[in-house]
Design an enzyme around this catalytic site. Structure first.
Site, PDB file in Angstrom:
ATOM      1  CE1 TYR A   1      34.195  39.732  52.014  1.00 29.74           C
ATOM      2  CE2 TYR A   1      32.578  38.499  53.249  1.00 29.74           C
ATOM      3  CZ  TYR A   1      33.407  38.618  52.160  1.00 29.74           C
ATOM      4  OH  TYR A   1      33.446  37.624  51.212  1.00 29.74           O
TER       5      TYR A   1
ATOM      6  CE  LYS B   1      47.174  31.430  50.226  1.00 30.15           C
ATOM      7  NZ  LYS B   1      47.351  30.253  49.378  1.00 30.15           N
TER       8      LYS B   1
ATOM      9  CG  ASP C   1      45.751  27.415  48.507  1.00 25.41           C
ATOM     10  OD1 ASP C   1      45.648  27.247  49.735  1.00 25.41           O
ATOM     11  OD2 ASP C   1      46.855  27.496  47.934  1.00 25.41           O
TER      12      ASP C   1
ATOM     13  CG  ASP D   1      30.944  35.072  51.089  1.00 24.34           C
ATOM     14  OD1 ASP D   1      29.974  34.393  50.715  1.00 24.34           O
ATOM     15  OD2 ASP D   1      31.099  36.269  50.784  1.00 24.34           O
TER      16      ASP D   1
ATOM     17  CG  ASP E   1      27.773  30.556  48.166  1.00 22.06           C
ATOM     18  OD1 ASP E   1      27.097  30.413  49.214  1.00 22.06           O
ATOM     19  OD2 ASP E   1      27.546  31.446  47.333  1.00 22.06           O
TER      20      ASP E   1
END
Ligand code: NAD
Length: 358
Positions: free
Chosen positions: A138, A189, A221, A245, A249
């Site tokens: 980001y 990852k 994942d 992020d 959620d």
């Protein structure tokens, strides 16, 4: 101890009022805090032409902790981007160097039916997700768009983490796990990304300082899958900005009740900004029906993480639990046909439950 209270917009003022009642009740029992209120978001724009007025930022800088309601609303949607309410929030987080986002996902036994998962999978769930908030893809540069030689447009971003950025969030992760179930799962990852290989290396190095905390690593994942398969396997999860992020959620939706979940954003000295995870809910603002519990539980987090007052934090959480056990429900957490109370009444019920503890 000073708390800056920033109610914001929409339901913000209504829900924050209930949280302030809780703080007042604890003050009556000897908690030494002072509160001062200032506008932010659309309210900041209306008061001073700026979603983060100078006076508000100054108050926040001088405070030990900040309690925020929510910002935003349709009447501010047409303002230029720098004047929009959410800019106030982004700017205050940046100005205060809040790099750790703490998002608990808790399911009270009484509300387990509200989850989209089977109640037995989520009843009693209590996970803490730590998301790094100031680095990663980001913020990495270079980023942008370009036109390739063949005339095709291309967009690009840069994922990066420095060793020190990983180290400081890893320390927070271990320290929090140490206060809870002593299990930390680092999510990355590392099978594909070099950034993640470094992330894993540094987390392993930091782990040596916390031999009492059990560390595991999981690919993002798989973590996304495990969160819906068997969420109770987790205690604390630590991860980077983009993975956090998405996972935070996902985890909050396991609980099925957006009005129940608090959050915290901390700096390096545990100064923090505490707020419910939900927005300003303009659709129900001003009607005394919003659920104030996420904001009240944000005060509990504040007491635990900034003021290191575990006893007071637990008092609030027990009071909320009692209120739920007694069947007190705002509309968002009620079953069809169940009797509901308003925002003020819910706040009063928590204050009464606090009173009954003594
Ligand atoms: P929202 O979270 O405000 O509302 C989503 C839905 O959940 C709505 O139906 C709302 O009524 C309900 N809801 C939310 N909080 C509730 C509560 N405490 N009690 C009962 N019901 C509740 O999200 P949205 O509708 O996408 O956004 C509304 C505004 O809030 C927008 O302007 C958005 O930019 C802003 N927003 C602010 C924040 C923040 O301040 N941190 C976060 C998200 C959205």
């Amino acid at each position: 101890m000073k708390i800056a209270v920033l109610p914001g917009d929409g339901i913000g003022p209504e829900i924050v009022r209930q949280a302030v009642k809780v703080i007042e009740r604890l003050k009556a029992d000897g908690l030494a805090v002072e509160t001062a209120t200032a506008p932010i978001g659309g309210a900041g724009y209306e008061a001073a032409g700026d979603p983060l007025p100078d006076a508000t930022l100054e108050l926040a800088r001088g405070a030990d902790a900040i309690l925020l309601g929510a910002v935003g609303g349709p009447k501010f949607d047409t303002l230029d981007r720098p004047l929009r309410p959410e800019q106030g929030l982004l700017r205050i987080r940046k100005a205060l160097g809040l790099f750790t986002n703490l998002r608990p996902a808790m399911v009270y036994e009484e509300l387990a039916d509200a989850s989209s998962l089977r109640p037995e999978l989520v009843a009693g769930l209590d996970i803490m997700i730590l998301r790094e908030l100031t680095g990663d893809i980001y913020f990495g540069s270079p980023r942008g768009r370009r036109t390739l030689d063949n005339g095709e447009r291309e967009g690009f971003d840069t994922m990066k983490y420095s060793e020190s950025e990983i180290r400081r969030i890893a320390h927070v992760g271990f320290a929090i796990a140490r206060r809870r179930g002593k299990k930390l799962c680092s999510v990355d990852k590392a099978n594909v990304l070099d950034t993640s290989i470094l992330w894993r290396e540094v987390v392993n190095e930091v782990a040596r300082e916390y031999p009492d905390v059990e560390l595991s690593h999981m690919y993002v994942d798989n973590a996304a899958m495990q969160l819906v398969r068997a969420p109770k396997q987790f205690d604390v999860i630590v991860t980077g900005n983009i993975f956090g992020d998405i996972l935070s959620d996902e985890a909050s939706m396991l609980t099925g009740s957006i009005g129940m979940l608090p959050s915290a954003s901390l700096d390096a000295n545990n100064k923090g900004l505490y707020e419910p995870i939900h927005g300003s809910a303009p659709d129900i603002a001003g009607r005394d029906i919003a659920n104030p519990l996420a904001t009240i539980l944000s005060v509990a987090m504040m007491l635990r993480y900034t003021f290191a007052n575990e006893a007071a934090a637990t008092r609030i959480e027990s009071a909320v639990r009692k209120v739920l056990r007694d069947g007190v429900r705002t509309g968002d957490i009620a079953k069809p046909g169940e009797r509901t109370v308003g925002t003020e009444q819910m706040g009063d019920a928590v204050v009464a439950a606090l009173g009954a503890q003594r």
